[in-house]
Design an enzyme around this catalytic site. Structure first.
Site, PDB file in Angstrom:
ATOM      1  N   LYS A   1       0.853  -1.187   0.000  1.00  0.00           N
ATOM      2  CA  LYS A   1       0.000   0.000   0.000  1.00  0.00           C
ATOM      3  C   LYS A   1       0.889   1.238   0.000  1.00  0.00           C
ATOM      4  O   LYS A   1       1.752   1.405   0.855  1.00  0.00           O
ATOM      5  CB  LYS A   1      -0.897   0.012   1.233  1.00  0.00           C
ATOM      6  CG  LYS A   1      -1.876   1.194   1.280  1.00  0.00           C
ATOM      7  CD  LYS A   1      -2.798   1.092   2.484  1.00  0.00           C
ATOM      8  CE  LYS A   1      -3.787   2.240   2.530  1.00  0.00           C
ATOM      9  NZ  LYS A   1      -4.687   2.157   3.700  1.00  0.00           N
TER      10      LYS A   1
ATOM     11  N   GLY B   1      -0.691   7.970  -5.683  1.00  0.00           N
ATOM     12  CA  GLY B   1      -0.544   6.580  -5.263  1.00  0.00           C
ATOM     13  C   GLY B   1       0.434   6.352  -4.134  1.00  0.00           C
ATOM     14  O   GLY B   1       0.715   5.198  -3.772  1.00  0.00           O
TER      15      GLY B   1
ATOM     16  N   ARG C   1       0.883  -5.338   3.486  1.00  0.00           N
ATOM     17  CA  ARG C   1      -0.327  -5.768   4.190  1.00  0.00           C
ATOM     18  C   ARG C   1      -0.637  -7.234   3.859  1.00  0.00           C
ATOM     19  O   ARG C   1      -0.441  -7.688   2.735  1.00  0.00           O
ATOM     20  CB  ARG C   1      -1.525  -4.896   3.818  1.00  0.00           C
ATOM     21  CG  ARG C   1      -1.277  -3.424   4.028  1.00  0.00           C
ATOM     22  CD  ARG C   1      -2.555  -2.648   4.131  1.00  0.00           C
ATOM     23  NE  ARG C   1      -3.437  -2.823   2.979  1.00  0.00           N
ATOM     24  CZ  ARG C   1      -4.626  -2.221   2.877  1.00  0.00           C
ATOM     25  NH1 ARG C   1      -5.043  -1.435   3.849  1.00  0.00           N
ATOM     26  NH2 ARG C   1      -5.378  -2.410   1.816  1.00  0.00           N
TER      27      ARG C   1
ATOM     28  N   ARG D   1     -13.970  -6.267  -0.112  1.00  0.00           N
ATOM     29  CA  ARG D   1     -14.792  -5.469   0.797  1.00  0.00           C
ATOM     30  C   ARG D   1     -16.248  -5.465   0.351  1.00  0.00           C
ATOM     31  O   ARG D   1     -16.571  -5.906  -0.750  1.00  0.00           O
ATOM     32  CB  ARG D   1     -14.293  -4.017   0.822  1.00  0.00           C
ATOM     33  CG  ARG D   1     -12.828  -3.864   1.140  1.00  0.00           C
ATOM     34  CD  ARG D   1     -12.065  -3.352  -0.113  1.00  0.00           C
ATOM     35  NE  ARG D   1     -10.614  -3.340   0.089  1.00  0.00           N
ATOM     36  CZ  ARG D   1      -9.995  -2.458   0.833  1.00  0.00           C
ATOM     37  NH1 ARG D   1     -10.669  -1.517   1.433  1.00  0.00           N
ATOM     38  NH2 ARG D   1      -8.687  -2.524   0.986  1.00  0.00           N
TER      39      ARG D   1
ATOM     40  N   ASP E   1     -16.503   0.666   1.594  1.00  0.00           N
ATOM     41  CA  ASP E   1     -15.214   0.210   1.069  1.00  0.00           C
ATOM     42  C   ASP E   1     -14.233  -0.130   2.178  1.00  0.00           C
ATOM     43  O   ASP E   1     -13.155  -0.660   1.912  1.00  0.00           O
ATOM     44  CB  ASP E   1     -14.616   1.277   0.148  1.00  0.00           C
ATOM     45  CG  ASP E   1     -13.705   0.669  -0.903  1.00  0.00           C
ATOM     46  OD1 ASP E   1     -14.031  -0.420  -1.409  1.00  0.00           O
ATOM     47  OD2 ASP E   1     -12.658   1.263  -1.216  1.00  0.00           O
ATOM     48  N   ASN E   2     -14.595   0.191   3.421  1.00  0.00           N
ATOM     49  CA  ASN E   2     -13.730  -0.141   4.561  1.00  0.00           C
ATOM     50  C   ASN E   2     -14.339  -1.240   5.428  1.00  0.00           C
ATOM     51  O   ASN E   2     -14.025  -1.351   6.609  1.00  0.00           O
ATOM     52  CB  ASN E   2     -13.471   1.105   5.408  1.00  0.00           C
ATOM     53  CG  ASN E   2     -12.571   2.099   4.695  1.00  0.00           C
ATOM     54  OD1 ASN E   2     -11.823   1.741   3.794  1.00  0.00           O
ATOM     55  ND2 ASN E   2     -12.654   3.358   5.080  1.00  0.00           N
TER      56      ASN E   2
ATOM     57  N   ASP F   1      -8.248  -1.229   6.665  1.00  0.00           N
ATOM     58  CA  ASP F   1      -8.019   0.172   6.275  1.00  0.00           C
ATOM     59  C   ASP F   1      -7.996   1.116   7.467  1.00  0.00           C
ATOM     60  O   ASP F   1      -8.996   1.733   7.835  1.00  0.00           O
ATOM     61  CB  ASP F   1      -9.070   0.628   5.257  1.00  0.00           C
ATOM     62  CG  ASP F   1      -8.735   0.137   3.852  1.00  0.00           C
ATOM     63  OD1 ASP F   1      -7.679  -0.476   3.694  1.00  0.00           O
ATOM     64  OD2 ASP F   1      -9.527   0.363   2.928  1.00  0.00           O
TER      65      ASP F   1
END
Length: 517
Positions: A24, A37, A94, A101, A183-184, A193
């Site tokens: 990440k 990014g 990670r 998700r 999304d988390n 996240d």
């Protein structure tokens, strides 16, 4: 902020467990749009530390394998206030069985009746079924059915129950995610996240960790409801192939029920109780209310409850002694006044409420909302009670409040533990161990990780390594000196004597957070 999640592959270990590995913050991706990014040291170290802290607390989470710091720098407007600064970049490795998700399925979402929008892949039920098959066969292989739709429904039900269990675990340690959008939310019931998260220090269920969450949507008080709402959103995303009414009905009937079951069982252990009674919920609520009124620290107060024991006469308990211990650690009158000092006078609030009734958009124009105004009214009420109080008066009030609650708690303990039984000492020792294995001594307080970040920014990673070792011993009764025996003795002595890892921060040391990374 959009990141580059670089998928490195999957590994199956000797336990036949599948683990997905990704980076990440490693750079640009086709999905970065206008972002770079990259991830900065500040947010990278926070994610690394908290994912490991949650693991050692026994809470389902993604894991962090490594944290690599770069000399590259990028511009970040940390508080979105027009004051950008250069920050060092970093990359976190990670690890999880999957990073899929709830939001991964929202590309199939049907037309929203309120807003008219839809997912970009709406109508592609062939892809949706492939995703459901992958999730079912890979992560829920224990769910078997000859009917594919029945299998998908059972998988959905398991996801809902895991999510309810997860948020119950969060609530039990006073942890707030900070940005619980779909999304988390993990389809495996993992904490995922880590952004503007926080463990509560002084107990305040309405405390906002995420500086951009002005409406308080993701507070400790609200995150159970938000997780349930997210399960409804997942149901809507799956509705092109499953019965939406049945999915929603399952959520409404089972989410809160499962949450309450897991939460109350966790509370029973934290309070050192053997049996469950209908009155326990009221006892627990009074405990939280007393913490709030006295400015008590969430983690430390729970931990101190294990100090309660029967006196030699086997009739009374050392209630007065414990009251003194808890009261000595409650927030000072100056700290309480500082915390509850309103940001605007009541006259201004009244005018804003009146104006909002006539023109609802006026609050948004001033960058405000109704939740903020209501909180300010609550602060004004609390501040008025505190403003003229002396140190001694505050202590007297705290003592009375905690004495009342502890007397009720002692009576409840005696319902489970007969002080006249021959093995009462053994039972109380077991009770103490159970409580201390469910009430952590060490948590990742934001002011502590901030100090580690500042040192790491200057290439001194000792503070971070020491903190990680402390977090690995979240429930330990060993001394800090023993836990950190392999570090510089003088640095360890200073941390130990100041109770650095245990004391809540002063108001001036509280850390403001946003989603900026």
């Amino acid at each position: 902020m959009l990141f580059f999640f670089s998928y490195l592959g999957e590994v199956i270990n000797d336990k036949n467990e599948r683990w997905e590995i990704q980076l990440k913050g490693a750079g640009l991706t086709p999905y970065s749009r206008s972002a770079d990014g990259r991830k900065v040291l500040r947010s990278t170290l926070r994610e690394f530390m908290c994912s490991e802290a949650m693991h050692f607390l026994g809470i389902p989470t993604t894991r962090a394998g490594s944290c690599v710091v770069s000399d590259s720098k990028v511009v970040r407007d940390i508080f979105y206030d027009g004051n950008p600064k250069m920050e060092r970049c970093a990359v976190v490795l990670r690890i999880a069985q999957s990073f899929i998700r709830f939001g991964s399925f929202e590309i199939f979402r049907p037309v929203d009746p309120d807003y008219g929008n839809k997912g970009p892949s709406f109508g592609r039920n062939d892809i949706l079924i492939k995703m459901l098959d992958y999730v079912s066969d890979t992560f829920y292989s224990n769910i078997i059915s000859d009917d594919a739709h029945e299998k998908y429904e059972k998988v959905f039900q398991e996801i809902v129950l895991r999510t309810a269990k997860l948020v119950a675990e969060w609530q039990s340690v006073g942890w707030v995610h900070g940005v619980l959008n779909t999304d988390n939310m993990s389809i495996l019931g993992l904490t995922i996240d880590y952004g503007p998260f926080g463990f509560l220090d002084r107990y305040d269920p309405d405390h906002i960790f995420n500086g951009s969450d002005t409406a308080g949507r993701y507070t400790y008080r609200n995150q159970v409801d938000i997780c349930e709402w997210n399960c409804i959103k997942l149901a809507e995303a799956l509705s092109p192939v499953l019965d939406l009414v049945k999915l929603k009905d399952f959520v409404k009937k089972n989410f809160k029920q499962e949450f309450e079951r897991v939460y109350l069982e966790k509370m029973k252990k934290k309070f050192g109780l053997v049996n469950s009674k209908p009155s326990d919920s009221d006892l627990f609520k009074k405990f939280f209310d007393t913490m709030y009124e006295t400015g008590a620290d969430f983690t430390n107060t729970f931990r101190k409850l294990s100090l309660l024991e029967f006196l030699p006469n086997k009739t009374d308990m050392n209630t007065s002694e414990l009251v003194n211990v808890i009261v000595s650690e409650c927030a000072s009158i100056d700290d309480m006044r500082s915390f509850f000092k309103p940001k605007m006078p009541k006259e201004t609030l009244d005018k804003l409420f009146t104006a909002a009734e006539e023109n609802p958009g006026i609050l948004e124009y001033f960058g405000l909302n109704e939740v903020f105004l209501k909180n300010q009214l609550k602060f004004i009420e609390k501040y008025e009670k505190l403003k003229d109080k002396t140190v001694e008066e505050k202590k007297q009030i705290d003592t009375e409040l905690w004495s009342n609650w502890l007397n009720e708690y002692v009576n409840r303990i005696k319902e489970d533990y007969d002080p006249t039984s021959q093995d009462i000492d053994v039972k109380m020792t077991d009770r103490n161990k159970k409580m201390n294995s469910n009430n952590p001594r060490f948590i990742l307080r934001n002011h502590i990780i901030q100090e580690a970040i500042e040192k790491a920014d200057n290439n001194d990673f000792t503070e971070a390594k020491m903190l990680l070792k402390i977090l690995e011993n979240a429930f330990s009764e060993k001394s800090v000196d023993t836990i950190l025996a392999n570090f510089d003795p003088e640095a360890v002595r200073q941390k130990s004597e100041s109770k650095f890892y245990e004391k809540p921060p002063l108001p001036t040391k509280c850390v403001r957070l946003t989603c900026s990374s």
